[in-house]
Enzyme design. Structure first.
Site, PDB file in Angstrom:
ATOM      1  N   HIS A 168       0.818  -1.210   0.000  1.00 13.54           N
ATOM      2  CA  HIS A 168       0.000   0.000   0.000  1.00 13.54           C
ATOM      3  C   HIS A 168       0.852   1.261   0.000  1.00 13.54           C
ATOM      4  CE1 HIS A 168      -3.974   1.806   0.373  1.00 13.54           C
ATOM      5  NE2 HIS A 168      -3.504   2.625   1.282  1.00 13.54           N
ATOM      6  N   HIS A 177     -10.392   2.612  -0.538  1.00 13.49           N
ATOM      7  CA  HIS A 177     -10.591   2.326   0.883  1.00 13.49           C
ATOM      8  C   HIS A 177     -11.432   1.055   0.980  1.00 13.49           C
ATOM      9  CE1 HIS A 177     -10.216   4.655   4.878  1.00 13.49           C
ATOM     10  NE2 HIS A 177      -9.036   4.530   4.323  1.00 13.49           N
TER      11      HIS A 177
END
Length: 742
Positions: free
Chosen positions: A53, A99
């Site tokens: 990430h 998200h």
């Protein structure tokens, strides 16, 4: 306490494996980078910063395929958001972020904090956010869990954006069983700024202050970055500690304070960055790396809302509404006064140092002393094995699926009730799309449009992604995602400028999934070069799986376009009785991955055909040219459900109808999903100029009527449908599904 583990215990017990740091990476860090065993805090920092990430360690080789420069690009990838020149000393700033795991676990807060995080990326660049968009992908609505997740996600997006006073003006929502256990929530934000105000996430100048501003730090969101960098399963389906908690009212104050500092006192500020994924460690280490500096922080000075927080927790918390500033020495109190006015914390927590060490103090002890580069630049890129999926090889040997459509009218009615096609207004009516009064075209059209105040310019924006096509043919599916976005932008009369993306895929350690990523990015990159729409920002979201079942590979394209004259915005619904109706683009037998195939067979299969990307770009460019000359009354691109659905949508919420000669098409071809097509209406006095501009790319197929009926003659059947009936089916489908008690 867990954080009291000694370096030797860490080496022996390997807690870092639960944080997505591999044993090989741990050994490389201890043996090659540090020459010693890292302590507990240091190990946690490495795990977060080396996660996919934050580091893109697996996807970097693929991302290098993307073009990221053009004559208009001011800032490409690498900062909080991309920046593009829109003339007159102004710039548009935009970025999208995923998200997904947080929204799957806790839909309301996951979606809300997704919006909050992307807004901070925009104003950290010095821009005022002016619009939000989203790209949402859920399981089917016949499932009670999906309905709960849809409700929470939509409320989270609406509540955060509405409280911030930022309109949500466009987006997409699709439904497919592959997203049942792993929701996709992609949030995009668009901002405007004067080019002179552009900021960087940089910390430099020995002795300059590192200032923490905004909300206090708590224990929410700890290891959120690594949570997003691992496979998802029932075991972590309730891992709420990794989900942040948002406060939009505090973010509104933070936005105003930061923009006041940036625009009125730029000489006080060296750099600014959002505390996003991996919290303080990512923002501080990345700023120090950008400034080629060292940094010394005292964590006892960090504002905290919970007692007894360890250094590990303080550094890795992803509490929301926080920013990190590098401020010129001597202006600390000046900056503090601005944030005091907004009732926000503003604390000097450290200084820029000589050399390149990253040093942290806590409870009077040094808890971290490592090179800055070890966190940001020395990450080991991971080579990935690739393998073409057997399903694609097998499909290539099979004849293409051909639908048998005996009653196209009944088929159209069925398609209009499919949740991916049906009216989404019951969702987006929860969003304030008109706040700030700059919205020209809101949700429900091909693209959202904002006016640029004080000018005659406008901005068109869209988000697009269809994982089914990418699943069946990643390269072509990647091209189609870009073409669909460009079609939406051009339909509004705007020139595509650049894109941001969210690359949503399964576990990249699976060779077939990495092949999907590589091939789809290859396709997207080719289309970006053809349309001159470089990738200026974005993110990669991998490990989107549940219990070993991956989502369809779903690259989301967020595109922004420039409208030179806001008076020439083109609507997506028909305008005047008597207007000529044209079909732009070629219709082929493209049914693989279509809504028609999914509806009739319950699955998708086959091979998505390649198409002539250069030819599509050529006539789309000519279409935009004739729009800019005022020759087009309305334009609607063809996507899910093909021409049949698009024709109905152009009539909804009008009192018009269509009379069409479509004898060159069969009933099945009415629902083909060949990319790059449009339904365009033209006033009779502009028809000759339009036909000259489009040439053989446009075919005259009928005219707009006053009847409010959709009438069409097909090669093998006829359509004679009451538009009111079609609109009722389209409007009632999702509310009915959402109220289901199943």
């Amino acid at each position: 306490m867990e954080q009291a583990m000694t370096p030797e215990e860490i080496k022996e017990q390997k807690p870092y494996l639960d944080w997505s740091l591999s044993e090989d990476e741990y050994n490389y860090i201890s043996e090659k980078l540090l020459g010693r065993l890292p302590n507990y805090t240091e190990t946690g920092l490495f795990a977060a910063m080396w996660s996919e990430h934050c580091s893109y360690k697996k996807s970097k080789p693929v991302l290098r395929l993307f073009p990221n420069k053009s004559d208009r690009v001011i800032q490409g990838p690498g900062e909080g958001a991309g920046v593009v020149d829109i003339d007159d000393g102004q710039a548009v700033v935009f970025k999208a972020e995923s998200h997904n795991h947080p929204t799957t676990v806790e839909p309301y807060q996951g979606a809300a904090t997704g919006v909050g995080g992307i807004l901070r990326d925009i104003f950290s660049m010095g821009a005022r956010p002016v619009a939000s968009l989203d790209s949402l992908h859920f399981g089917e609505l016949d499932n009670a869990t999906t309905r709960m997740k849809v409700d929470g996600t939509v409320r989270g997006i609406g509540d955060y954006g509405n409280c911030m006073g930022i309109p949500t003006i466009a987006g997409e929502t699709t439904f497919d069983p592959c997203y049942q256990g792993n929701v996709l929530c992609n949030a995009m934000s668009v901002g405007l700024m004067d080019q002179k105000d552009i900021q960087q996430g940089k910390a430099a100048g020995v002795g300059n202050a590192v200032m923490y501003v905004g909300a206090k730090t708590g224990r929410d969101g700890i290891h959120g970055a690594t949570f997003a960098s691992a496979d998802f399963s029932d075991e972590n389906a309730t891992q709420r500690s990794a989900v942040q908690v948002g406060n939009p009212f505090m973010e509104k104050l933070l936005l105003e304070a930061c923009l006041e500092l940036i625009t009125k006192h730029p000489d006080w500020l060296v750099g600014i960055q959002d505390m996003g994924a991996a919290g303080i460690v990512s923002s501080s280490a990345e700023m120090a790396s950008e400034g080629k500096s060292g940094m010394d922080l005292d964590l006892d000075l960090v504002p905290q809302r919970e007692t007894g927080m360890s250094a590990y927790e303080i550094m890795l918390s992803e509490s929301q509404e926080r920013m990190l500033l590098c401020v010129n020495k001597g202006h600390e109190e000046d900056v503090k006064k601005i944030f005091d006015f907004y009732d926000l914390d503003a604390v000097t927590i450290g200084r820029i140092t000589t050399g390149h060490q990253y040093v942290l103090h806590h409870d009077g002890q040094v808890v971290c002393d490592i090179p800055v580069a070890s966190l940001t630049d020395d990450v080991l890129e991971e080579a990935s094995e690739e393998r073409k999926p057997t399903r694609i090889t097998a499909a290539e040997q099979q004849p293409a699926w051909q639908p048998q459509i005996d009653d196209p009218a009944a088929t159209l009615k069925q398609l209009l009730a499919q949740s991916t096609i049906a009216d989404k207004s019951s969702f987006y009516q929860q969003y304030d799309s008109q706040v700030r009064t700059s919205t020209v075209v809101g949700p429900g059209s091909d693209a959202g449009v904002l006016r640029v105040r004080g000018t005659h310019k406008g901005l068109a924006m869209t988000t697009d992604g269809n994982g089914r096509f990418v699943y069946l043919n990643p390269e072509v599916g990647g091209q189609m995602a870009l073409v669909e976005a460009a079609a939406n932008i051009i339909s509004a009369g705007a020139q595509p400028l650049a894109i941001t993306d969210c690359l949503n895929y399964g576990d990249p350690n699976d060779p077939e999934i990495f092949w999907e990523l590589h091939q789809s990015v290859k396709g997207m990159a080719a289309a970006c070069r053809t349309f001159d729409t470089p990738v200026i920002s974005g993110n990669v979201s991998l490990y989107n799986e549940n219990n070993g079942q991956a989502i369809h590979p779903t690259p989301m394209v967020g595109m922004v376009g420039l409208i030179k004259n806001i008076d020439r915005v083109v609507p997506s619904f028909v305008q005047h009785a008597g207007d000529r109706v044209y079909l732009v683009g070629q219709t082929r037998d493209d049914y693989a991955g279509s809504e028609l195939q999914k509806m009739l067979t319950g699955e998708i299969s086959g091979v998505v055909q390649f198409f002539d990307l250069d030819r599509v770009h050529d006539y789309m460019t000519r279409l935009l040219h004739t729009m800019e000359n005022g020759h087009v009354a309305s334009c609607h691109d063809l996507s899910e459900g093909g021409l049949g659905v698009a024709l109905a949508e152009t009539l909804f919420k009008t009192d018009r109808g269509l009379s069409l000669n479509l004898r060159h098409l069969t009933g099945a071809q009415l629902f083909s999903e060949t990319p790059g097509r449009f339904v365009v209406t033209v006033r009779p006095d502009h028809a000759a100029a339009f036909e000259q501009d489009l040439g053989d790319a446009a075919q005259l197929v009928g005219e707009v009527t006053n009847t409010h009926w959709l009438e069409a003659h097909l090669a093998d059947s006829e359509l004679n449908l009451n538009v009111d009936e079609l609109q009722q089916i389209w409007e009632e489908a999702i509310p009915c599904l959402m109220k289901s008690k199943d």
